[in-house]
Design an enzyme around this catalytic site. Sequence first.
Site, PDB file in Angstrom:
ATOM      1  N   GLU A 247     -22.619   5.171 -22.066  1.00 49.57           N
ATOM      2  CA  GLU A 247     -21.083   5.131 -21.291  1.00 49.57           C
ATOM      3  C   GLU A 247     -20.015   5.533 -22.283  1.00 49.57           C
ATOM      4  OE1 GLU A 247     -17.997   4.657 -20.153  1.00 49.57           O
ATOM      5  OE2 GLU A 247     -17.987   2.615 -19.724  1.00 49.57           O
ATOM      6  N   CYS A 281     -12.028   3.124 -20.631  1.00 50.18           N
ATOM      7  CA  CYS A 281     -12.782   4.488 -20.344  1.00 50.18           C
ATOM      8  C   CYS A 281     -12.503   5.102 -19.193  1.00 50.18           C
ATOM      9  CB  CYS A 281     -14.429   4.076 -20.409  1.00 50.18           C
ATOM     10  SG  CYS A 281     -15.020   2.761 -19.606  1.00 50.18           S
TER      11      CYS A 281
HETATM   12  O1  TXE Z   1     -15.617   3.968 -31.119  1.00 48.36           O
HETATM   13  P1  TXE Z   1     -17.084   3.840 -31.556  1.00 48.36           P
HETATM   14  P2  TXE Z   1     -14.471   3.675 -31.963  1.00 48.36           P
HETATM   15  C1  TXE Z   1     -13.220   6.176 -27.681  1.00 48.36           C
HETATM   16  C2  TXE Z   1     -11.844   6.373 -27.711  1.00 48.36           C
HETATM   17  C3  TXE Z   1     -11.400   6.124 -29.270  1.00 48.36           C
HETATM   18  C4  TXE Z   1     -12.785   6.246 -29.918  1.00 48.36           C
HETATM   19  C5  TXE Z   1     -13.278   6.061 -31.326  1.00 48.36           C
HETATM   20  O2  TXE Z   1     -11.223   7.580 -27.318  1.00 48.36           O
HETATM   21  O3  TXE Z   1     -10.365   6.649 -29.787  1.00 48.36           O
HETATM   22  O4  TXE Z   1     -13.680   6.506 -28.908  1.00 48.36           O
HETATM   23  O5  TXE Z   1     -13.230   4.437 -30.891  1.00 48.36           O
HETATM   24  C6  TXE Z   1     -20.511   1.232 -33.131  1.00 48.36           C
HETATM   25  N1  TXE Z   1     -24.541   4.058 -34.414  1.00 48.36           N
HETATM   26  N2  TXE Z   1     -13.611   4.927 -27.093  1.00 48.36           N
HETATM   27  O6  TXE Z   1     -14.236   4.132 -33.456  1.00 48.36           O
HETATM   28  O7  TXE Z   1     -17.386   4.458 -33.171  1.00 48.36           O
HETATM   29  C7  TXE Z   1     -19.226   0.442 -33.517  1.00 48.36           C
HETATM   30  O8  TXE Z   1     -19.312  -0.427 -34.283  1.00 48.36           O
HETATM   31  C8  TXE Z   1     -24.640   3.244 -33.461  1.00 48.36           C
HETATM   32  C9  TXE Z   1     -14.170   5.114 -25.854  1.00 48.36           C
HETATM   33  O9  TXE Z   1     -14.025   2.345 -31.859  1.00 48.36           O
HETATM   34  O10 TXE Z   1     -17.875   4.742 -30.665  1.00 48.36           O
HETATM   35  C10 TXE Z   1     -19.018  -0.083 -31.964  1.00 48.36           C
HETATM   36  O11 TXE Z   1     -19.675  -1.300 -31.803  1.00 48.36           O
HETATM   37  N3  TXE Z   1     -23.118   2.510 -33.434  1.00 48.36           N
HETATM   38  C11 TXE Z   1     -14.770   3.824 -25.342  1.00 48.36           C
HETATM   39  C12 TXE Z   1     -19.228   0.937 -31.208  1.00 48.36           C
HETATM   40  O12 TXE Z   1     -20.495   1.827 -31.763  1.00 48.36           O
HETATM   41  C13 TXE Z   1     -22.343   2.709 -33.997  1.00 48.36           C
HETATM   42  C14 TXE Z   1     -14.456   2.653 -25.899  1.00 48.36           C
HETATM   43  C15 TXE Z   1     -18.224   1.850 -30.429  1.00 48.36           C
HETATM   44  O13 TXE Z   1     -17.538   2.452 -31.740  1.00 48.36           O
HETATM   45  C16 TXE Z   1     -22.422   3.562 -35.082  1.00 48.36           C
HETATM   46  C17 TXE Z   1     -14.020   2.652 -27.204  1.00 48.36           C
HETATM   47  C18 TXE Z   1     -23.432   4.391 -35.076  1.00 48.36           C
HETATM   48  N4  TXE Z   1     -23.515   5.368 -36.144  1.00 48.36           N
HETATM   49  C19 TXE Z   1     -13.623   3.659 -27.671  1.00 48.36           C
HETATM   50  N5  TXE Z   1     -21.009   3.872 -35.597  1.00 48.36           N
HETATM   51  C20 TXE Z   1     -15.152   3.554 -23.759  1.00 48.36           C
HETATM   52  N6  TXE Z   1     -16.194   4.560 -23.351  1.00 48.36           N
HETATM   53  O14 TXE Z   1     -14.469   3.090 -23.157  1.00 48.36           O
HETATM   54  C21 TXE Z   1     -20.269   2.836 -34.945  1.00 48.36           C
HETATM   55  N7  TXE Z   1     -21.197   2.120 -34.057  1.00 48.36           N
END
Ligand code: TXE
Length: 469
Positions: A247, A281
């Site tokens: 998602e 989201c």
């Molecule tokens: O998200 P990340 P971030 C979008 C929103 C935001 C951007 C970045 O645009 O500006 O994402 O946010 C884990 N392998 N959304 O940096 O990195 C991390 O620790 C596996 C939309 O916070 O995607 C966290 O638990 N996992 C979204 C999770 O991934 C990894 C909600 C999400 O972090 C990883 C949030 C890796 N290599 C942000 N690296 C929505 N769909 O609602 C990090 N993580």
Amino acid sequence: MTVHSAIIDGKPVVAQSSFGVVNPANGIEIGRAPAMGEEDLARAIAAAKAAFPAWSAKSDDALQAACIAVTEHIKASAEELARLITLEQGKPLNGMGSRWEMGGALAWAGHTAGLSLPVKVLQDNQHGLVELHRKPLGVVGSITPWNFPVMIGIWHIMPALRTGNTVVIKPSPLTPLSTIRLVEIMNEVLPPGVVNVVTGDDSGQFNLGAAMAAHPDVKKVVFTGSCATGQKVMRSAAETIKHLTLELGGNDAAIVLPDANPAEIAEGLFWGAFINNGQTCAAIKRLYVHESIHDAVCDELVEFARGIPVGDGALEPTLLGPIQNPMQFAKVSRLVADAKARGKVLLGGEPAEGLFFPPTIIAGLSNGDPLVDEEQFGPALPIIKYSNVEDALRMANDSEFGLGGSVWSSDIAAARKVAARMECGSVWINKHAAIQPNAPFGGVKGSGFGVEFADEGMKEYTDIQVIFS
Ligand code: TXE
């Protein structure tokens, strides 16, 4: 400063080092979480694997009863969890804030507990009996973001448990404490090892999420987060051919048709866009308004937005808190600064103190402008004027994302026709982001694949086995 313990095999676990968790409203550290490494992750996955045979052998009724017990137990701690969410996430206690998030978490938990995936008879005749069985997968790895830490945790954990799987959850390093507490509470009524939580801060060489997605004993990863990280999860999971639910982000368009009533829709448009400060989201991230009512919609929207109290979420009157983290604040600031040079600021536009950013509405923008094309994930709404619906649909669909969308009109039948042509997983009419536990939710295009919620969502935690006799 308190170092909170992760939970592995029903027991509290700390690590050699820890990382700080900060209240975004004031920058003060509110606690620390363990910075876990490969061995801790291996222990958590081993605990979930060891708990799987007994958990998955439970009858459907027993699994259901356990999920109901978990839901009831969380309910008793809902206010405590809401306060913790506000402290680490920044959202207000009231409005569509942390108490609302807990209400949602409980609604989803309760609904999911009540679902069932019984054996389906595909054929029963003189040629034989053919039955479709749903079997749990094993250990499910859950990776969650910082915008709705508890509710999304529930979305991941409950269908996994209900279908007989065990879980290791890894929350965002920005909001780990409410998930730790949630799992602690669940462990008061669940057998050890059925739900475990591990935490890490994404800095340094070792990445807990990536390692979880690559681990051979994790049979499925359910991930909510950014598209870029979703791609990494997919790559990591490829080696071991895991089930995936992704998602990812969205850039939801809302289309206001010429017959909509600006005064009536202003409140719904505002909360559709600014729910959780836009850090949602499926929120309205681009607003397309017909030229005949464009100015009236802008006026009503701005008028409504002016009345919204922004402040520390812990104060009861607050309805919008700060942006959750500096990275997101920088992203919103960059996009707004750029949009100011291209369009007309109707409200807000200037960052306030700390991580506070007032609700910002900017008109006169079009596709191709970064605030329209990128996922801002913050309190800044671009408004795009259009003159015919075909143009609006083309612009709305001209996006790599496809999570949600909405159509606003006094003519529901006409709105449904426009809705059916939007390229996204959910479309609402005269509302937005109104997800519900009995309707599957998921993205198309770059917003990911797989659905959550309802029977369709539960099925994603199972393998099919067909028995021919
Ligand atoms: O998200 P990340 P971030 C979008 C929103 C935001 C951007 C970045 O645009 O500006 O994402 O946010 C884990 N392998 N959304 O940096 O990195 C991390 O620790 C596996 C939309 O916070 O995607 C966290 O638990 N996992 C979204 C999770 O991934 C990894 C909600 C999400 O972090 C990883 C949030 C890796 N290599 C942000 N690296 C929505 N769909 O609602 C990090 N993580």
